[in-house]
Write an enzyme that holds these catalytic residues in place. Structure first.
Site, mmCIF file in Angstrom:
data_model
loop_
_atom_site.group_PDB
_atom_site.id
_atom_site.type_symbol
_atom_site.label_atom_id
_atom_site.label_comp_id
_atom_site.label_asym_id
_atom_site.label_seq_id
_atom_site.Cartn_x
_atom_site.Cartn_y
_atom_site.Cartn_z
ATOM 1 N N HIS A 115 0.876 -1.271 0.061
ATOM 2 C CA HIS A 115 -0.007 0.047 0.127
ATOM 3 C C HIS A 115 0.963 1.117 0.070
ATOM 4 O O HIS A 115 0.453 2.346 -0.222
ATOM 5 C CB HIS A 115 -1.049 -0.066 1.050
ATOM 6 C CG HIS A 115 -0.313 0.276 2.569
ATOM 7 N ND1 HIS A 115 -0.054 -0.529 3.389
ATOM 8 C CD2 HIS A 115 -0.038 1.459 3.382
ATOM 9 C CE1 HIS A 115 0.314 -0.247 4.704
ATOM 10 N NE2 HIS A 115 0.522 1.222 4.408
ATOM 11 N N ASP A 145 -0.067 -7.603 1.383
ATOM 12 C CA ASP A 145 0.416 -6.262 1.533
ATOM 13 C C ASP A 145 1.975 -5.943 1.457
ATOM 14 O O ASP A 145 2.579 -5.344 2.177
ATOM 15 C CB ASP A 145 -0.108 -5.586 2.693
ATOM 16 C CG ASP A 145 -0.105 -4.039 2.702
ATOM 17 O OD1 ASP A 145 0.115 -3.663 1.572
ATOM 18 O OD2 ASP A 145 0.219 -3.573 3.764
ATOM 19 N N SER A 218 4.582 2.566 7.849
ATOM 20 C CA SER A 218 4.330 1.430 7.131
ATOM 21 C C SER A 218 5.575 0.954 6.451
ATOM 22 O O SER A 218 6.101 1.935 5.824
ATOM 23 C CB SER A 218 2.989 1.766 6.296
ATOM 24 O OG SER A 218 1.958 2.024 6.955
#
Length: 476
Positions: A115, A145, A218
């Protein structure tokens, strides 16, 4: 004099005890300085750019700036898209995102989240010395992911890869990343849980921690005290947009398997059984004669899938796979997804109150959008009504073929009664009632008339091609 000496002695003992407790407490707290110093050079900041067409802003959506002070009005107008004939033609807006990543090989392979780099036209990796390198996307796997990038370089600093399977709940862990763009921020905490399942994330047994993770973290690494990467920080649970003590990381074992497949094949293959499963709650456990709520209840078996070929049936409760207990239904996709197509597995299932062992051959998970599906039902001719408060019709031959069913009935009308209370709707197809297959409207009526009172009863319902079991109790 004796009293004074004794008091002095007690004071000395108390001081020693306090000192020893302080030393023990200090010894129990980890020192992360060496870890951060050794690992930080391999942690990078990732920024992306996505070019978007300038759609402009409709005049009706423009804010009313009349009456504002001139300086404030001028400032706001500068930040608004230009309108009308004097606006530049063919402009493009750039959408940017920030995240983290880490170098796993000295020739420039970098791991991060999918992402972070999804739909990017340009990916830049900023090194600890502030230099920026363009990155190539080798491959990405939205289901886990995980994304694998490549930058040009030699003898680059790398992280040490650990074993997330060996991680223990309560163990200290450290995250390094770029929250809100602040490079190389280090935060610590403990492992709160392992094997967590999150909505719409069927193939990742997440590591839950209380490490402070915020937007920008992230894709960054999660380290154990040995300085080994045990996870990729991926998600947070938040109601405010910031850290709330619930952070989730992708186990490094899962991420490295994905990275190796992306590097070798350019895609990721996973094991697949071809079933739709659901959680077994207390009422379902009672209706299926189980001692406790556990396992994965098979709500749907897809035609021509591995489960159908191996004899798995709707209503089976999968209790273990190759001897490993299935406590929560979400445990099953984690285990099956990690297997290779063609692998043999043994499933222990509960079927009609008995335990059975089935041997299946795992298939390959279809690509997204290619999963097998089942159609919806159409109206037929009314044949039966019953004590549940529904009017049902039998499925036509065409409906049975489109749904891949041998029997079942479709609800034509829901009246006042138990069916309305449990949320049944016209168009729902009922295939099982009280653990019995429904092959006709007559069978449905007979089974419904014999339903027990004040005991959990299960019913299998297909709605828009999706099957699930529901439970209810009849009081009269």
């Amino acid at each position: 004099m004796f009293k004074a000496s004794f008091k002095s002695y007690l004071s000395g003992v108390a001081a020693l005890l306090l000192m020893s407790q302080a030393l023990v407490a200090k010894a129990e707290l980890p020192d992360f300085t060496g870890l951060v110093e050794a690992a930080s050079p391999a942690v990078v900041n990732i920024s992306t750019t996505q070019k978007l067409p300038d759609r402009g802003v409709a005049q009706s959506q423009m804010p009313d700036l009349e009456g504002l002070p001139p300086m404030l009005r001028e400032f706001l107008e500068r930040g608004m898209p230009q309108q009308g004939p004097n606006a530049p033609k063919g402009r493009q807006r750039e959408a940017q995102s920030l995240g983290s990543g880490f170098i796993i090989s000295d020739d420039g392979y970098v791991l991060t989240n999918n992402h972070v780099v999804a739909d990017a036209d340009e990916i830049l990796v900023r090194m600890p010395d502030r230099s920026e390198l363009k990155a190539t996307l080798i491959g990405a796997d939205p289901r886990t992911d995980v994304a694998l990038l490549k930058i040009d370089g030699k003898n680059l600093p790398t992280v040490k890869i650990g074993n997330s399977e060996a991680l223990k709940v309560g163990e200290w862990v450290l995250a390094i990343g770029s929250p809100f763009g602040f490079d190389h921020s280090a935060t610590s905490g403990i492992v709160s849980a392992k094997g967590r399942s999150l909505p719409n994330e069927s193939y990742v047994p997440f590591i839950q921690t209380d490490v402070a993770i915020n937007p920008g973290n992230s894709g960054g690494p999660l380290f154990n005290l040995k300085g080994e990467v045990v996870g990729i920080n991926s998600q947070i649970f938040t109601r405010s947009g910031g850290f709330m003590g619930l952070s989730f990381a992708i186990p490094i074992d899962v991420a490295m398997d994905v990275a190796n497949q992306l590097k070798t094949d350019g895609k990721v293959s996973r094991g697949w059984l071809g079933v739709v499963i659901q959680e077994v709650n207390k009422d379902l456990a009672e209706s299926f004669g189980l001692d406790k709520p556990a396992g994965a209840l098979v709500a749907q078996v897809l035609d021509n899938g591995p489960a159908a070929a191996g004899g798995l049936k709707v209503g089976d409760v999968i209790l273990s796979l190759n001897g490993q207990p299935i406590v929560m239904s979400a445990d099953l996709p984690h285990l099956v997804g990690a297997m290779k197509s063609g692998s043999k597995v043994k499933l222990e299932v509960a079927r009609e109150g008995q335990r059975k062992t089935l041997e299946l051959t795992v298939g390959a998970l279809p690509a997204e959008g290619e999963e097998m599906s089942m159609g919806g039902a159409e109206e037929g001719v009314e044949r039966s009504s019953n004590r549940l408060g529904v009017k049902v019709v039998e499925l036509t031959a065409e409906q049975k073929k489109s749904l891949d069913l041998q029997g079942g009935v479709v609800i034509r009308e829901v009246l006042d009664g138990p069916a309305a209370l449990i949320g049944l709707r016209p168009g729902d197809v009922i295939t099982h009632l009280n653990n019995q297959s429904i092959d006709s409207a007559k069978t449905f009526t007979e089974v419904a008339q014999q339903l027990p009172k004040n005991r959990s009863v299960s019913m299998r319902v297909l709605r828009q091609g999706r099957a699930s079991f529901i439970t209810f109790k009849l009081s009269e």
